[in-house]
Design a protein around this motif. Structure first.
Motif, mmCIF file in Angstrom:
data_model
loop_
_atom_site.group_PDB
_atom_site.id
_atom_site.type_symbol
_atom_site.label_atom_id
_atom_site.label_comp_id
_atom_site.label_asym_id
_atom_site.label_seq_id
_atom_site.Cartn_x
_atom_site.Cartn_y
_atom_site.Cartn_z
ATOM 1 N N TYR A 96 46.038 33.338 32.958
ATOM 2 C CA TYR A 96 47.480 33.393 32.747
ATOM 3 C C TYR A 96 48.120 32.418 33.746
ATOM 4 O O TYR A 96 48.194 32.742 34.928
ATOM 5 C CB TYR A 96 47.999 34.818 32.950
ATOM 6 C CG TYR A 96 47.223 35.818 32.116
ATOM 7 C CD1 TYR A 96 47.646 36.148 30.842
ATOM 8 C CD2 TYR A 96 46.037 36.385 32.578
ATOM 9 C CE1 TYR A 96 46.921 37.036 30.050
ATOM 10 C CE2 TYR A 96 45.310 37.264 31.796
ATOM 11 C CZ TYR A 96 45.756 37.585 30.538
ATOM 12 O OH TYR A 96 45.026 38.451 29.757
ATOM 13 N N PRO A 97 48.559 31.234 33.271
ATOM 14 C CA PRO A 97 49.108 30.243 34.194
ATOM 15 C C PRO A 97 50.303 30.753 34.999
ATOM 16 O O PRO A 97 50.533 30.312 36.106
ATOM 17 C CB PRO A 97 49.532 29.084 33.290
ATOM 18 C CG PRO A 97 48.750 29.261 32.037
ATOM 19 C CD PRO A 97 48.501 30.733 31.900
ATOM 20 N N TRP A 98 51.058 31.671 34.432
ATOM 21 C CA TRP A 98 52.197 32.243 35.145
ATOM 22 C C TRP A 98 52.321 33.719 34.781
ATOM 23 O O TRP A 98 52.185 34.099 33.618
ATOM 24 C CB TRP A 98 53.507 31.540 34.766
ATOM 25 C CG TRP A 98 54.688 32.156 35.457
ATOM 26 C CD1 TRP A 98 55.145 31.868 36.703
ATOM 27 C CD2 TRP A 98 55.540 33.191 34.952
ATOM 28 N NE1 TRP A 98 56.234 32.664 37.012
ATOM 29 C CE2 TRP A 98 56.496 33.489 35.937
ATOM 30 C CE3 TRP A 98 55.591 33.914 33.769
ATOM 31 C CZ2 TRP A 98 57.478 34.453 35.784
ATOM 32 C CZ3 TRP A 98 56.574 34.874 33.611
ATOM 33 C CH2 TRP A 98 57.513 35.134 34.611
ATOM 34 N N LEU A 99 52.548 34.543 35.783
ATOM 35 C CA LEU A 99 52.830 35.964 35.582
ATOM 36 C C LEU A 99 54.105 36.304 36.348
ATOM 37 O O LEU A 99 54.364 35.721 37.405
ATOM 38 C CB LEU A 99 51.685 36.837 36.110
ATOM 39 C CG LEU A 99 50.404 36.841 35.297
ATOM 40 C CD1 LEU A 99 49.290 37.546 36.068
ATOM 41 C CD2 LEU A 99 50.617 37.510 33.954
ATOM 42 N N PRO A 100 54.898 37.248 35.843
ATOM 43 C CA PRO A 100 56.078 37.654 36.611
ATOM 44 C C PRO A 100 55.647 38.324 37.907
ATOM 45 O O PRO A 100 54.495 38.769 38.035
ATOM 46 C CB PRO A 100 56.787 38.641 35.679
ATOM 47 C CG PRO A 100 55.746 39.126 34.737
ATOM 48 C CD PRO A 100 54.740 38.015 34.608
ATOM 49 N N PRO A 101 56.546 38.400 38.880
ATOM 50 C CA PRO A 101 56.196 39.076 40.132
ATOM 51 C C PRO A 101 55.802 40.531 39.875
ATOM 52 O O PRO A 101 56.331 41.170 38.966
ATOM 53 C CB PRO A 101 57.464 39.000 40.979
ATOM 54 C CG PRO A 101 58.478 38.274 40.182
ATOM 55 C CD PRO A 101 57.922 37.937 38.861
ATOM 56 N N TRP A 102 54.870 41.036 40.687
ATOM 57 C CA TRP A 102 54.387 42.413 40.548
ATOM 58 C C TRP A 102 54.466 43.112 41.894
ATOM 59 O O TRP A 102 54.074 42.568 42.926
ATOM 60 C CB TRP A 102 52.950 42.405 40.038
ATOM 61 C CG TRP A 102 52.427 43.768 39.730
ATOM 62 C CD1 TRP A 102 52.696 44.505 38.627
ATOM 63 C CD2 TRP A 102 51.539 44.553 40.522
ATOM 64 N NE1 TRP A 102 52.038 45.703 38.682
ATOM 65 C CE2 TRP A 102 51.310 45.766 39.833
ATOM 66 C CE3 TRP A 102 50.911 44.364 41.749
ATOM 67 C CZ2 TRP A 102 50.489 46.762 40.333
ATOM 68 C CZ3 TRP A 102 50.092 45.359 42.244
ATOM 69 C CH2 TRP A 102 49.896 46.547 41.534
ATOM 70 N N CYS A 103 54.989 44.328 41.883
ATOM 71 C CA CYS A 103 55.167 45.112 43.112
ATOM 72 C C CYS A 103 53.975 46.052 43.315
ATOM 73 O O CYS A 103 53.691 46.888 42.449
ATOM 74 C CB CYS A 103 56.456 45.917 43.028
ATOM 75 S SG CYS A 103 56.748 46.954 44.474
#
Length: 129
Positions: A96-103
């Motif tokens: 996955y070249p980009w993923l949203p931020p994950w907490c």
């Protein structure tokens, strides 16, 4: 994602349980390097939306890229393993070249730990506050 800002939206961020993401596949066998074959493989990652123009025109044969609506409530797969017609094991890698931020604190997508509202609400306030 762009939308009208309001204080209510800032308090309750949008649902990020499923979003479209570009997904890269490597080691795809030649007989599966087609829209039909790639959409079949990508079912493990989510709902196929479309092929990237470079993949569609076979410009890059080392990586097949497609837009897939992924379910972020489930673990994202990083490999697809199957047996071909001859019974040989085939391993296709997914990235996955980009993923949203994950907490890591609340295990939700869309923000990082230092911006976590859940974490802030559970941290006791100091007497100076």
């Amino acid at each position: 994602m762009v939308g009208v800002w309001s204080p209510a939206i800032a308090i309750s961020p949008p649902d990020l349980s499923a979003i479209p993401l570009w997904v890269d596949l490597t080691n795809v066998p030649g007989y599966l390097y087609s829209k039909k074959g790639l959409s079949f493989l990508l079912r493990t990652a989510g709902k196929f939306v479309k092929l990237h123009p470079h993949t569609e025109r076979c410009i890059r044969m080392d990586v097949a890229r497609a837009l897939v609506e992924v379910d972020l409530t489930k673990p994202l797969p990083n490999k697809i393993s199957f047996k071909d017609k001859q019974g040989s094991d085939v391993m296709v890698s997914i990235s996955y070249p980009w993923l949203p931020p994950w907490c890591a604190s609340c295990a939700k997508w869309g923000h990082i730990e230092k911006d976590c509202l859940v974490l802030r609400s559970t941290v006791p306030k100091s007497p100076e506050d």
